[in-house]
Enzyme design. Structure first.
Site, PDB file in Angstrom:
ATOM      1  N   SER A 124       0.709  -1.345  -0.118  1.00  0.00           N
ATOM      2  CA  SER A 124       0.022   0.128  -0.119  1.00  0.00           C
ATOM      3  C   SER A 124       0.887   1.095  -0.169  1.00  0.00           C
ATOM      4  CB  SER A 124      -0.998  -0.041   1.255  1.00  0.00           C
ATOM      5  OG  SER A 124      -2.079   1.066   1.073  1.00  0.00           O
ATOM      6  N   LYS A 164     -11.964   8.966  -8.729  1.00  0.00           N
ATOM      7  CA  LYS A 164     -11.076  10.191  -8.737  1.00  0.00           C
ATOM      8  C   LYS A 164      -9.541   9.838  -7.751  1.00  0.00           C
ATOM      9  CE  LYS A 164     -14.258  13.936  -9.251  1.00  0.00           C
ATOM     10  NZ  LYS A 164     -15.266  14.997  -8.676  1.00  0.00           N
TER      11      LYS A 164
END
Length: 455
Positions: A124, A164
């Protein structure tokens, strides 16, 4: 010249010759001193600065970002040759990750991110931190990837917002990778598709620069490597450099522990119990102080985690119901509602869609809910029993007690009950010494009947 051809020494000849020798010796000494000084200065100038090593083995949060910032500040003060960040992280907050990336890019000190030891990962947010480093290295048996962004805070994102956020993270990852000459295409895949690689595949795909089995091997491998840093070309000299490890201080260790969701949950439960005991026993002080501190620390932890507002509100509702239970005789209904609210809030507090390290473990949830259910269940059981139990004091406490008639009478007389002499009424004739049972109390008079009639 004398007749024998020998030089004629003038009266001052000896002084002139001695002066020349002294001048020569002084000049020679000065040259030697300059040579030694130049050599020493040159060696000092060529002496490499220290290698600073910092270990981050936790989630990426404001605490780890502050720790890295302090380490970089020290590396700059000591003019370090290289800053090595030993990284093992499951990921973390986007804001903290971007702060760390900016610090790595800003500092004039070369930074190497080393995913280690074996078994470690840069997942991550750790992917982007590794890509931002001047040197990206991994130990054998490590992996990197799975950088897909997840919603943080209360509730998930709708499709538009999620897209987004994904596009922003993908562009950021590609930009960092290409800035350091690494595989920008894979960096984007790590965000969009949660792609992951072993250290070997990462080296083949140009995601990292090298594989090193140990820190010493890493320092040997990068010695002499030329890197570009803020418009300057720097040649690393790490082979003979001293190594200085900077561990997390007590402050950072404590704050980092608070960022664990299990710790945050336990602190909140301690806070709930503390407030409950303080309100049920006003003036105890200690439970209220401990509960207040635990709740504040729990709130601090929640701000660094993916906490759901709905879960938090359900836990708060459980606290309110527990408090009302001690104020209102609900016969356990409020306690049952509080336990149900607590269970649902615990399950919803950290959403299951995020990384596992951002969730409460089932063991902690079951333990805390079990303790809560057992405690409040015991309290309710005792309260119900006390209400159903026959009164032992006061007017009602005499009902059902047995006594003895103090004389022969029909109607009104005297009886001896529970160690006291009472006026009594009985519609049946009694003889002295007969056993009686109290069936009613009228102010200071007991209504009795013969004990054999009570069987």
């Amino acid at each position: 010249m004398s007749p024998f051809g020998t030089a004629t020494r003038s009266p001052g000849g000896c002084a002139v010759s001695s002066g020349r020798r002294r001048c020569f010796l002084r000049s020679l000494s000065l040259l030697l001193l300059l040579a030694v000084t130049w050599g020493a200065g040159g060696s000092l100038a060529d002496d490499p600065g220290p290698v600073i090593v910092a270990t981050i083995a936790s989630s990426i949060n404001p605490v780890t970002a502050d720790f890295l910032s302090s380490v970089i500040e020290r590396a700059e003060k000591e003019t370090a040759t290289l800053l090595v960040v030993e990284l093992d992280t499951p990921g973390g907050l986007d804001t903290a990750m971007r702060q760390m990336v900016q610090e790595i890019i800003r500092t004039p000190v070369p930074v190497a991110v080393y995913v280690s030891p074996s078994g470690a990962r840069a997942a991550s947010a750790g992917v982007l931190i590794t890509l931002a480093a001047d040197i990206a290295a991994m130990a054998p048996g490590t992996n990197i990837g799975a950088a897909h962004p997840v919603g943080m805070g209360g509730g998930g994102m709708d499709n538009t917002m999620a897209k987004k956020v994904e596009n922003d993270a993908a562009a950021y990852a590609r930009s960092l990778a290409e800035k350091k000459g690494r595989n920008g295409e894979w960096a984007e895949m790590a965000v969009r598709e949660s792609a992951s690689l072993t250290e070997t595949d990462a080296k083949k795909k140009n995601v990292i620069d090298l594989i090193a089995p140990s820190l010493s091997a890493l320092l040997t491998a990068v010695d002499g490597r030329v890197i570009e840093k803020n418009g300057k070309t720097i040649t690393l000299r790490t082979k003979d450099a001293s190594v200085t490890r900077i561990p997390m201080g007590l402050r950072h260790r404590v704050l980092s522990a608070l960022a664990d969701p299990n710790i945050a949950y336990i602190l909140m439960m301690i806070g709930i119990y503390g407030i409950f005991f303080e309100l049920s026993n006003p003036g105890a002080v200690f439970p209220g102080v401990v509960g207040g501190i635990a709740l504040i620390l729990g709130f601090y932890s929640l701000q660094t985690l993916s906490a759901s507002y709905a879960g938090f509100l359900l836990i708060a509702l459980a606290l309110i119901l527990f408090i009302l239970e001690i104020k209102i005789a609900s016969h356990g209904a409020l306690t049952i509602g509080g336990i149900i609210s607590l269970v649902l809030g615990s399950l919803m507090l950290f959403r299951s869609s995020v990384d596992p390290y951002l969730r409460i473990s089932w063991g902690v949830i079951l333990a805390m809910v079990g303790i809560s259910a057992a405690f409040f269940g015991t309290v309710v059981t005792l309260a119900v029993r006390s209400q159903l139990r026959k009164p032992e004091t006061g007017p009602e406490g005499l009902i059902g007690e047995t006594g003895e008639a103090m004389g022969d009478f029909t109607g009104k007389g005297k009886v001896f009950v529970v160690g006291e002499l009472w006026d009594a009424e009985c519609p049946f004739p009694l003889r002295k010494g007969d056993k009686v049972t109290v069936v009613q109390r009228k102010e200071m008079t007991l209504v009795v009947k013969p004990q054999e009639m009570s069987r």
